[in-house]
Every structure is written in C-alpha cells, then in structure tokens.
Design a protein around this motif. Structure first.
Motif, PDB file in Angstrom:
ATOM      1  N   ALA A  51     -67.477   4.372  87.677  1.00 51.60           N
ATOM      2  CA  ALA A  51     -67.536   5.332  86.566  1.00 51.60           C
ATOM      3  C   ALA A  51     -66.214   5.387  85.815  1.00 51.60           C
ATOM      4  O   ALA A  51     -65.139   5.209  86.395  1.00 51.60           O
ATOM      5  CB  ALA A  51     -67.887   6.714  87.110  1.00 51.60           C
ATOM      6  N   ALA A  52     -66.279   5.672  84.523  1.00 58.19           N
ATOM      7  CA  ALA A  52     -65.075   5.712  83.685  1.00 58.19           C
ATOM      8  C   ALA A  52     -64.227   6.933  84.011  1.00 58.19           C
ATOM      9  O   ALA A  52     -64.737   8.049  84.136  1.00 58.19           O
ATOM     10  CB  ALA A  52     -65.466   5.719  82.217  1.00 58.19           C
ATOM     11  N   THR A  67     -65.913  22.679  79.735  1.00 63.41           N
ATOM     12  CA  THR A  67     -67.120  22.913  80.520  1.00 63.41           C
ATOM     13  C   THR A  67     -66.687  22.999  81.976  1.00 63.41           C
ATOM     14  O   THR A  67     -65.648  22.435  82.330  1.00 63.41           O
ATOM     15  CB  THR A  67     -68.116  21.747  80.305  1.00 63.41           C
ATOM     16  N   PRO A  68     -67.428  23.713  82.829  1.00 65.13           N
ATOM     17  CA  PRO A  68     -67.053  23.681  84.256  1.00 65.13           C
ATOM     18  C   PRO A  68     -67.207  22.264  84.791  1.00 65.13           C
ATOM     19  O   PRO A  68     -68.084  21.515  84.346  1.00 65.13           O
ATOM     20  CB  PRO A  68     -68.073  24.625  84.919  1.00 65.13           C
ATOM     21  N   ILE A 114     -57.444  10.253  86.974  1.00 64.24           N
ATOM     22  CA  ILE A 114     -58.179  11.518  86.968  1.00 64.24           C
ATOM     23  C   ILE A 114     -59.650  11.191  86.775  1.00 64.24           C
ATOM     24  O   ILE A 114     -60.044  10.617  85.752  1.00 64.24           O
ATOM     25  CB  ILE A 114     -57.743  12.461  85.832  1.00 64.24           C
ATOM     26  N   ALA A 115     -60.471  11.526  87.797  1.00 63.06           N
ATOM     27  CA  ALA A 115     -61.911  11.309  87.688  1.00 63.06           C
ATOM     28  C   ALA A 115     -62.600  12.652  87.524  1.00 63.06           C
ATOM     29  O   ALA A 115     -62.141  13.665  88.053  1.00 63.06           O
ATOM     30  CB  ALA A 115     -62.436  10.604  88.926  1.00 63.06           C
ATOM     31  N   PHE A 116     -63.682  12.665  86.756  1.00 61.25           N
ATOM     32  CA  PHE A 116     -64.461  13.877  86.501  1.00 61.25           C
ATOM     33  C   PHE A 116     -65.896  13.595  86.920  1.00 61.25           C
ATOM     34  O   PHE A 116     -66.422  12.501  86.642  1.00 61.25           O
ATOM     35  CB  PHE A 116     -64.419  14.236  85.015  1.00 61.25           C
ATOM     36  N   SER A 117     -66.514  14.550  87.587  1.00 60.52           N
ATOM     37  CA  SER A 117     -67.876  14.341  88.076  1.00 60.52           C
ATOM     38  C   SER A 117     -68.801  13.978  86.921  1.00 60.52           C
ATOM     39  O   SER A 117     -68.851  14.679  85.902  1.00 60.52           O
ATOM     40  CB  SER A 117     -68.361  15.610  88.780  1.00 60.52           C
ATOM     41  N   GLY A 118     -69.518  12.857  87.073  1.00 62.26           N
ATOM     42  CA  GLY A 118     -70.383  12.331  86.011  1.00 62.26           C
ATOM     43  C   GLY A 118     -69.747  11.147  85.314  1.00 62.26           C
ATOM     44  O   GLY A 118     -70.415  10.254  84.815  1.00 62.26           O
ATOM     45  N   GLY A 119     -68.426  11.137  85.284  1.00 63.23           N
ATOM     46  CA  GLY A 119     -67.737  10.055  84.579  1.00 63.23           C
ATOM     47  C   GLY A 119     -67.608  10.363  83.099  1.00 63.23           C
ATOM     48  O   GLY A 119     -68.302  11.223  82.557  1.00 63.23           O
ATOM     49  N   ALA A 152     -66.590  13.792  76.378  1.00 61.33           N
ATOM     50  CA  ALA A 152     -67.622  14.475  77.157  1.00 61.33           C
ATOM     51  C   ALA A 152     -67.784  13.826  78.525  1.00 61.33           C
ATOM     52  O   ALA A 152     -67.401  12.673  78.723  1.00 61.33           O
ATOM     53  CB  ALA A 152     -68.945  14.425  76.404  1.00 61.33           C
ATOM     54  N   PHE A 153     -68.338  14.603  79.457  1.00 62.60           N
ATOM     55  CA  PHE A 153     -68.700  14.032  80.759  1.00 62.60           C
ATOM     56  C   PHE A 153     -70.168  13.664  80.704  1.00 62.60           C
ATOM     57  O   PHE A 153     -70.971  14.342  80.058  1.00 62.60           O
ATOM     58  CB  PHE A 153     -68.510  15.059  81.882  1.00 62.60           C
ATOM     59  N   LEU A 154     -70.540  12.598  81.408  1.00 61.72           N
ATOM     60  CA  LEU A 154     -71.951  12.275  81.528  1.00 61.72           C
ATOM     61  C   LEU A 154     -72.591  13.296  82.464  1.00 61.72           C
ATOM     62  O   LEU A 154     -71.948  13.756  83.410  1.00 61.72           O
ATOM     63  CB  LEU A 154     -72.115  10.856  82.080  1.00 61.72           C
ATOM     64  N   PRO A 155     -73.846  13.672  82.186  1.00 59.53           N
ATOM     65  CA  PRO A 155     -74.466  14.711  83.018  1.00 59.53           C
ATOM     66  C   PRO A 155     -74.698  14.218  84.440  1.00 59.53           C
ATOM     67  O   PRO A 155     -75.187  13.121  84.645  1.00 59.53           O
ATOM     68  CB  PRO A 155     -75.810  14.964  82.306  1.00 59.53           C
ATOM     69  N   LYS A 156     -74.319  15.049  85.407  1.00 55.85           N
ATOM     70  CA  LYS A 156     -74.539  14.721  86.819  1.00 55.85           C
ATOM     71  C   LYS A 156     -74.300  15.993  87.615  1.00 55.85           C
ATOM     72  O   LYS A 156     -73.378  16.756  87.309  1.00 55.85           O
ATOM     73  CB  LYS A 156     -73.548  13.645  87.275  1.00 55.85           C
ATOM     74  N   THR A 157     -75.120  16.209  88.628  1.00 53.04           N
ATOM     75  CA  THR A 157     -74.887  17.374  89.479  1.00 53.04           C
ATOM     76  C   THR A 157     -73.609  17.138  90.277  1.00 53.04           C
ATOM     77  O   THR A 157     -73.530  16.162  91.022  1.00 53.04           O
ATOM     78  CB  THR A 157     -76.059  17.567  90.458  1.00 53.04           C
TER      79      THR A 157
END
Lengths: 313, 242
Positions: A51-52, A67-68, A114-119, A152-157
């Motif tokens: 993931a990016a 966004t959270p 730095i990684a963000f959930s969803g990428g 933006a982050f890609l949607p992912k739980t």
C-alpha cells in the motif's frame, strides 16, 4: 478524507513497493528506499504490504488528519508528536479528525515512513503508486508534497486495537555501517588490488547522494583497463565504479541502463540500510558475501514478515 | 548459442553475448528475451534487454540463483548462433527540424564530419536508424545506423536539452523523451511525442523498429506541433524496405 499538509518537510513523497515490469522501457522502479521500514509501517496499520505510504527525508512534515485514522511511523527517529505529545515509532496509533502529526529533524537514520490504514489514494500508474521524481509522474502528481496538499485514504476498516500493534524497532543510531556485497558482475574488470581496496576501505557517503544513488568518497579502486562497458541493465544495489575510481551505489530511482563497470551488488537484506544513510555524514564498509547465503537471509526475512502479517492481520 | 552468465547480486543475473553493438548480437538478445518469457520460469520478475546483454531479475524466495542460471543455460544451449537481424519490419517516420535554435550543434557536427550542413542533414536522414534498446529515461530509445559519423560527446554536457531534441554521438541517435541533461550533440528537434503516459500504448516504437528521420521546415514543424497538441497527429508507419 485523509491528511492535509501544513508543512511538507524537506522531501516527502508517496512511495510503495515499486514499479516493476517496465525497466526495459527505461522506467525506474522507484519505491520506498527502506523497504523493510516501509513494510513494517503497512503491517502495523493492517494494510497490504504494497500500500502507498509517505517517505519522509531528513526533516519531517506537519500533517493534519481530516478524518479519524490509524497510522504508524517507522524508520528514522524524527521525534514524532501527535498534538505535541510524543507518539513513538514502530507502533500503531489512533488519530481523530483535527489531530496534528509532526515529524521533526532526524535524530537517527535518514528516512521515516508513515503508513495510514487503507493506504494513500493516488492514481496507479503502470501498477504502482510510487513517485518518479526525475520524470514527474506517479505518486502525488509526480512531485514532493507541498503545503496545502490533501491526500485521501482508501476506504478500509482500520484494525480494532491499534495500541496492541507493536513490533521491534530497527535502530539506525549508527552512521558507520557494514554492507554485504556479492562481487560482480564485472569482476574481470577490476584488479585484485582494486577488490582489496573496495573491501578494505571506509567510504563516506557524500552530499551528492540522493534517491538515484549514493556517491561515495574514499580510496580509489583500480581497474584492469577502463571503466566503460557497452550499456546494459543494472540491478538495485549494484555498485558502479567510473574512471575516477570512486564507487556509486545504485538505488531505486536509478537510470535503468549504465555504461560503467560494476564491482559488486549489495545483498537484498542490506538494501534497506542504504536508504537510512545520511548524505555528507554516514560511512560505509563493504563485506564480501555469497549468493546462497544472501538468498537464505532474504528467505528468512520474508518468512518472518509473512508469518507476522498473517497472525496480526 | 555462446553466452556468459554473470551474477548481479541475489536478485538478478546478466546473460551476456559478444562485446559489440551490432544487429546480429542485438537480434540474439531479442530472441533470448522471447525464449526466456516463453519458458515461464517461476520467480522471474522482469527482463531488461540491452545491446548485447539480458538482465533477468528474480525473486530470491521463489527460485535459487544457481537454478535460474542452469535453466537459462539450457535455453541458450538450445538456440542457434545466427538469429537474423532482429528487425520488426516496421519503419517510423519522424519529422525533424534540423539546425537553428533547437539544433545548435548542427554546424559543429557538420564541421567534424567534414561536410556542409545540408550534406550532414542529407546523410543523417538517408540512413534509417535501428532501435536497439530503451534506457536512461522512459521511452528513450538508443538507435544506431551506418551513417559513418564519428563525432564524440560534448566535452561539457549540457544541463538542459528540450524534450523532442534529436541528439547524436558517433553513428548513434537518440530522440529525447523529455527535457534532460545530455552530453550528446544536439542537431535537430521533432514535435512528435515518443513517450506519452496518457496513451494506451505509451511508447511510440519498440526495439527492433526502424526510424527514418525526415527533414521538415519551420512551418511544417509548427503545424505538426499543433496537431500533436490537439491529439490529431498520426505518425507514419510503414513496412521497412528490404
């Protein structure tokens, strides 16, 4: 949404595992220079390994969450804070909308991830989200982040218990590093003395180093005849030695073909260390390694990652 | 087919042939690339062909380097020495505005070759150039012909040459895909775009294709540039002459 860039830092780019399959067209693979730290960061936030994420160089950005989210920082220690409170590396953390993440000047290493959930949600070009700075495409419009950018982050739980997601930190405190190298491909172009010099000297990483390559300074390496070969493909981590005898370690944003002799190639498990060396500061020594040993080390590392990715989810 | 196998770290090998830039050797590389692809070796991730070598990149987790070399040796052992010229049989016509502001080295190159500028343009454009490989930049093809030029690189490379520039070194020519530093001699400019990410096939030509440079005047160059901008320009492609 994602993040808003209040301050971009020295050189912050979107990178992933790299753009493969197009080197024959002259397209550099790019991707995170420290693939190990990059992979840890994605693992911590429950992302796919490819993931990016953001690659941060030397001096970090100030990012506001719109966004959270769940995020994690790995690699160089840049004393990260969330809303001015230390947030730590190699552990996932929760951020609320409006929270401000700040990375400062490097204390150890050179690059943080730095990684963000969803990428990160940036267009995929030729199978990758990596930024190709030299050719201005990929990642976020083919460039480094600027103040005012929003990604933006890609949607992912996101993972349920980020606080429980912790992995052992890799330390980049030492700037005197030993890198293992398999001799060749152009072994015959160097004298025995040349090889002795290469494996016996300490080299400084000069300020003219970047994502394309590390230009080293140190004892001159002796060629048998000359430094030229008919241009051919080059592997990541190969070490070119032009006529002046000073080695150049080739990295992710490399030109895909070169015309200089190559004395050795860094083994895969040591490639990530190259991304943590600081131009103008770090010193390298090279140690001879063998193909079979190098591949075994890589397989062990890969098995460990896959195991953790499976059990941590 | 005689070949040398060199180890380039733990994730790539280089299969190398004779040390020369020639159609015959390059054709063997093209054939070798196809043969390795057809063999579908598990673990092979990428192939990088060049003038006289093929780099085979692989995942060290999927295949051991020694096994990969053994399989590739089986492939080269089964291949002939004579594999033709590697030509695809296609020729692309590239319109070029020679000299002037965008071809500032034309006079120097002509002087080196002992010709008038017109003669140099005539010679350069009358020998089609064979595309050997891509490298250095996306879509940057290394092309060679038998035009007999011997001009060296510039003593001081330029830090900035426009995309579309036609640059030469000896009998090799390159069309720069975008603005870049280069030490090659700048003799002209084409408005044709050779690498465009937005297109379904981003690369105009392939190794094995031939390029025919066609001299055009300023007016035609400007007209073609407009068409390229509007997306209406179609490059002329036709079967190569024998």
């Amino acid at each position: 949404m994602g993040i808003y860039v209040e301050r971009p830092g020295m050189l912050t780019t979107v990178q992933d595992a790299g753009r493969f399959g197009y080197q024959k067209y002259g397209i550099s693979p790019c991707g995170a220079l420290d693939q190990r730290s990059f992979r840890w960061a994605n693992l911590l936030v429950g992302n796919d390994a490819r993931a990016a994420a953001l690659e941060v160089t030397v001096m970090g950005p100030v990012l506001r969450f719109t966004t959270p989210a769940v995020a994690a920082i790995t690699g160089a220690d840049m004393a990260p804070t969330l809303n001015d409170k230390p947030v730590g590396s190699y552990r996932a953390f929760r951020a609320k909308e409006g929270d401000v993440l700040k990375l400062n000047l490097r204390k150890t290493g050179c690059r943080a991830y730095i990684a963000f959930s969803g990428g990160l949600d940036v267009p995929e070009i030729m199978g990758s989200h990596s930024t190709y700075l030299r050719c201005s495409f990929g990642g976020l419009d083919g460039r480094a982040l600027k103040a005012g950018d929003e990604i933006a982050f890609l949607p992912k739980t996101p993972p349920e218990d980020p606080e429980k997601r912790v992995v052992p930190a890799e330390s980049f405190a030492s700037q005197n590093v030993t890198i293992r190298v398999i001799p060749g491909p152009e072994k015959a172009s160097f004298t025995e003395k040349g090889y002795e010099t290469f494996f016996g000297s300490e080299y400084t990483v000069t300020g003219q180093s970047d994502r394309q390559g590390l230009r080293l300074d140190g004892d001159v390496i002796e060629h048998v005849k000359d430094d030229n070969i008919i241009s051919n493909g080059i592997a990541y981590g190969s070490i070119q030695v032009p006529g002046d005898g000073k080695p150049i370690v080739i990295l992710a944003d490399r030109q895909t073909t070169v015309g200089y002799t190559k004395i050795g190639t860094v083994i895969s498990v040591d490639l990530p260390l190259l991304g943590q060396l600081v131009p103008g500061m770090s010193k390298i020594r090279f140690r001879k390694a063998e193909l079979y040993e190098a591949q075994k080390l890589y397989r062990e590392q890969e098995m460990a990652f896959r195991f953790l990715e499976r059990i941590m989810g | 087919m005689k070949a040398e196998f060199l180890i380039a770290g733990d994730s790539a090998i280089s299969i190398e042939l004779d040390q020369e830039i020639s159609l015959a050797v390059n054709a063997k590389i093209g054939a070798l690339e196809q043969a390795v692809l057809a063999r579908n070796i598990p673990g092979v991730t990428e192939l990088i062909p060049s003038y006289r070598a093929l780099m085979v990149c692989y995942d060290p987790c999927e295949i051991w380097g020694e096994d990969l070399i053994r399989i590739c040796r089986e492939i080269t052992d089964s291949m002939e020495e004579d594999l033709g010229t590697g030509k695809t049989g296609r020729t692309f016509e590239i319109p070029v505005l020679y000299g002037g502001e965008l071809g500032m080295d034309l006079h120097e190159v002509a002087e080196h070759e002992g010709m008038e500028e017109e003669e140099l343009i005539r010679v350069h454009s009358s020998y089609p150039a064979h595309v050997y490989m891509f490298g250095f930049l996306p879509g940057m093809g290394y092309m060679g012909s038998k035009n007999g030029f011997t001009v060296p690189r510039k003593k001081s490379p330029r830090t900035r040459v426009e995309g579309g520039s036609v640059v030469v070194w000896k009998d090799q020519s390159i069309i720069l895909p975008n603005t870049t530093p280069t030490g090659w001699q700048v003799i002209g400019h084409t408005p044709v775009v050779i690498f465009d990410l937005k297109k379904e096939t981003p690369f105009l030509f392939q190794p094995g294709d031939e390029i025919r440079f066609v001299p055009v005047d300023e007016k035609t160059h400007a007209e073609i540039a407009e068409q390229v901008k509007a997306g209406t320009y179609r490059c002329r492609v036709f079967p190569s002459a024998e």
